[in-house]
Design an enzyme around this catalytic site. Structure first.
Site, PDB file in Angstrom:
ATOM      1  N   SER A 284       1.116  -1.291   0.209  1.00 35.12           N
ATOM      2  CA  SER A 284      -0.076   0.027  -0.053  1.00 35.12           C
ATOM      3  C   SER A 284       0.995   1.166  -0.352  1.00 35.12           C
ATOM      4  O   SER A 284       2.028   1.433   0.117  1.00 35.12           O
ATOM      5  CB  SER A 284      -0.980  -0.269   1.341  1.00 35.12           C
ATOM      6  OG  SER A 284      -1.086   1.159   2.118  1.00 35.12           O
TER       7      SER A 284
ATOM      8  N   TYR B 282      -3.051  -0.640   9.780  1.00 32.64           N
ATOM      9  CA  TYR B 282      -2.814  -0.901   9.011  1.00 32.64           C
ATOM     10  C   TYR B 282      -2.032  -0.834   7.873  1.00 32.64           C
ATOM     11  O   TYR B 282      -1.237  -1.283   7.640  1.00 32.64           O
ATOM     12  CB  TYR B 282      -4.256  -0.213   7.901  1.00 32.64           C
ATOM     13  CG  TYR B 282      -4.346  -0.428   6.530  1.00 32.64           C
ATOM     14  CD1 TYR B 282      -4.894  -1.797   5.517  1.00 32.64           C
ATOM     15  CD2 TYR B 282      -3.515   0.212   5.342  1.00 32.64           C
ATOM     16  CE1 TYR B 282      -4.817  -1.481   4.796  1.00 32.64           C
ATOM     17  CE2 TYR B 282      -3.711   0.022   4.148  1.00 32.64           C
ATOM     18  CZ  TYR B 282      -4.091  -1.233   3.741  1.00 32.64           C
ATOM     19  OH  TYR B 282      -4.695  -1.041   2.149  1.00 32.64           O
TER      20      TYR B 282
HETATM   21  N1  NAD Z   1      -8.604  -0.185  -2.199  1.00 35.05           N
HETATM   22  C1  NAD Z   1      -7.530   0.720  -1.641  1.00 35.05           C
HETATM   23  O1  NAD Z   1      -7.798   1.452  -2.024  1.00 35.05           O
HETATM   24  C2  NAD Z   1      -6.197  -0.242  -1.411  1.00 35.05           C
HETATM   25  C3  NAD Z   1      -5.862   0.346  -1.235  1.00 35.05           C
HETATM   26  C4  NAD Z   1      -3.698   0.316  -0.911  1.00 35.05           C
HETATM   27  C5  NAD Z   1      -3.730  -1.494  -0.788  1.00 35.05           C
HETATM   28  N2  NAD Z   1      -5.050  -1.972  -0.995  1.00 35.05           N
HETATM   29  C6  NAD Z   1      -4.807  -3.579  -0.433  1.00 35.05           C
HETATM   30  O2  NAD Z   1      -5.306  -4.251  -1.760  1.00 35.05           O
HETATM   31  C7  NAD Z   1      -6.451  -5.965  -0.851  1.00 35.05           C
HETATM   32  C8  NAD Z   1      -7.631  -6.351  -1.702  1.00 35.05           C
HETATM   33  O3  NAD Z   1      -7.919  -4.966  -1.186  1.00 35.05           O
HETATM   34  P1  NAD Z   1      -9.232  -4.438  -2.408  1.00 35.05           P
HETATM   35  O4  NAD Z   1      -9.896  -2.785  -1.501  1.00 35.05           O
HETATM   36  O5  NAD Z   1      -9.813  -5.417  -3.217  1.00 35.05           O
HETATM   37  O6  NAD Z   1     -10.177  -4.894  -0.438  1.00 35.05           O
HETATM   38  P2  NAD Z   1     -11.662  -5.714  -0.785  1.00 35.05           P
HETATM   39  O7  NAD Z   1     -12.189  -5.610   0.822  1.00 35.05           O
HETATM   40  O8  NAD Z   1     -12.866  -5.697  -1.517  1.00 35.05           O
HETATM   41  O9  NAD Z   1     -11.290  -7.545  -0.685  1.00 35.05           O
HETATM   42  C9  NAD Z   1     -10.646  -8.131  -0.176  1.00 35.05           C
HETATM   43  C10 NAD Z   1     -10.336  -9.382   0.287  1.00 35.05           C
HETATM   44  O10 NAD Z   1      -9.728 -10.496   0.997  1.00 35.05           O
HETATM   45  C11 NAD Z   1     -10.601 -10.885   1.184  1.00 35.05           C
HETATM   46  N3  NAD Z   1     -10.092 -11.665   2.685  1.00 35.05           N
HETATM   47  C12 NAD Z   1     -10.771 -10.908   4.295  1.00 35.05           C
HETATM   48  N4  NAD Z   1      -9.838 -11.330   4.591  1.00 35.05           N
HETATM   49  C13 NAD Z   1      -9.862 -12.809   4.843  1.00 35.05           C
HETATM   50  C14 NAD Z   1      -9.086 -13.681   4.999  1.00 35.05           C
HETATM   51  N5  NAD Z   1      -8.395 -13.963   6.180  1.00 35.05           N
HETATM   52  N6  NAD Z   1      -9.257 -14.917   4.606  1.00 35.05           N
HETATM   53  C15 NAD Z   1      -9.429 -15.266   3.246  1.00 35.05           C
HETATM   54  N7  NAD Z   1     -10.144 -13.944   2.231  1.00 35.05           N
HETATM   55  C16 NAD Z   1     -10.124 -12.557   3.193  1.00 35.05           C
HETATM   56  C17 NAD Z   1     -12.022 -10.500   1.373  1.00 35.05           C
HETATM   57  O11 NAD Z   1     -13.297 -11.385   1.961  1.00 35.05           O
HETATM   58  C18 NAD Z   1     -12.442  -9.899   0.271  1.00 35.05           C
HETATM   59  O12 NAD Z   1     -12.951 -10.812  -0.893  1.00 35.05           O
HETATM   60  C19 NAD Z   1      -5.747  -5.833   0.566  1.00 35.05           C
HETATM   61  O13 NAD Z   1      -4.558  -6.219   0.716  1.00 35.05           O
HETATM   62  C20 NAD Z   1      -5.564  -4.078   0.613  1.00 35.05           C
HETATM   63  O14 NAD Z   1      -5.105  -3.861   1.649  1.00 35.05           O
HETATM   64  C21 NAD Z   1      -6.244  -1.932  -0.791  1.00 35.05           C
END
Ligand code: NAD
Length: 253
Positions: free
Chosen positions: A144, A157
């Site tokens: 991130s 986080y």
């Molecule tokens: N959205 C953003 O702005 C952003 C920015 C930087 C990094 N990220 C990172 O990208 C990745 C995906 O994020 P996103 O925005 O698509 O989120 P999201 O919530 O849409 O998807 C996350 C997925 O992880 C799954 N998950 C959570 N806990 C779990 C567990 N214990 N076992 C198995 N699966 C699990 C959830 O069910 C979900 O499907 C994450 O690591 C997040 O930190 C997101």
């Protein structure tokens, strides 16, 4: 010739039921890889079905990545579905919770560190052992911008994602010489379930962020497709230990 194709490769994508990693999984599938989607959420089955095509099935394995006792079984299940070998691991599952640091609840701290950091390590360890044996592998972690800066109201986080960046380098240092490259993608502000309520909860903050992004908009899940396929393909053979921002220019400002 530069080879961006994933034809003949196999991949595990975690957190793939929705959001960024669902889009990355689709990109791997489109680039020719055989993939298995891993997620704790029931929706993972429908996600795999929606992605499957007649000549290229997409597999899924439902499981909680923080359940360390069952993690080996989950990895073995994935390996079996992928025909006995794993070329690519994309560690993407993650969660978020906002609260000022002085009131941040202990249980939230623990769960965020367990899924965002510890599960990344244990998945990499279990899949990495297999990759080392075959002398080839590509591990890609989702970091991130909080791997670079501290942000506010998300101390767990930020700590977890700082850890993911350092872990990426530590694993690369040990495994790149064994044929296993380890890199991370650091997405900027992306519109997904994780962030969708930001516009309503904190409209001023949302506008401030948008105004600070040189490209002028928040990222969308598909914005990670190119880098994800690149890092999984042989075109990135000499890249390891890198944490690559995909942030619309935010960190450069
Ligand atoms: N959205 C953003 O702005 C952003 C920015 C930087 C990094 N990220 C990172 O990208 C990745 C995906 O994020 P996103 O925005 O698509 O989120 P999201 O919530 O849409 O998807 C996350 C997925 O992880 C799954 N998950 C959570 N806990 C779990 C567990 N214990 N076992 C198995 N699966 C699990 C959830 O069910 C979900 O499907 C994450 O690591 C997040 O930190 C997101």
């Amino acid at each position: 010739m530069v080879n961006f194709s994933l034809k003949g490769k196999t991949a595990i994508v975690t957190g793939a039921a929705q959001g960024l990693c669902n889009a990355i999984a689709q990109a791997y599938h489109d680039a020719g890889a055989v993939i298995v989607l891993v997620d704790v959420c029931d929706k993972v089955k429908d996600a795999a079905q929606a992605m499957s095509s007649e000549d290229a099935p997409v597999y899924y394995a439902q499981g909680d990545l923080t359940d360390t006792e069952n993690l080996q079984n989950l990895v073995n299940e994935c390996e079996e579905k992928l025909g006995g070998h794993i070329d690519i691991l994309l560690n993407g599952a993650g969660i978020q919770f906002r609260c000022n640091a002085e009131d941040f609840p202990e249980d939230r701290w623990d769960s965020i560190i367990r899924i965002n950091l510890s599960s990344v390590f244990f998945m990499a360890q279990k899949v990495g052992r297999k990759m080392i044996k075959q002398g080839y592998g590509k591990i890609i972690n989702i970091a991130s911008m909080c791997s670079f800066f501290g942000s506010t109201m998300i101390p767990a986080y930020t700590a977890s994602k700082g850890g993911v960046a350092q872990l990426t380098k530590a694993l690369s240092n040990e495994w790149a010489c064994k044929g296993v490259t380890v890199n991370a993608i650091a997405p900027g502000y992306m519109i997904t379930k994780l962030t969708e309520n930001m516009k309503e909860v904190n409209p001023k903050g949302y506008e401030e962020i948008t105004g600070r992004i040189p490209i002028g908009r928040w990222g969308e899940p598909g914005d990670l497709d190119g880098i994800s396929v690149f890092l999984a393909s042989d075109a990135s053979a000499y890249i390891s230990g890198a944490v690559i921002p995909v942030d619309g220019g935010y960190l450069g400002k």
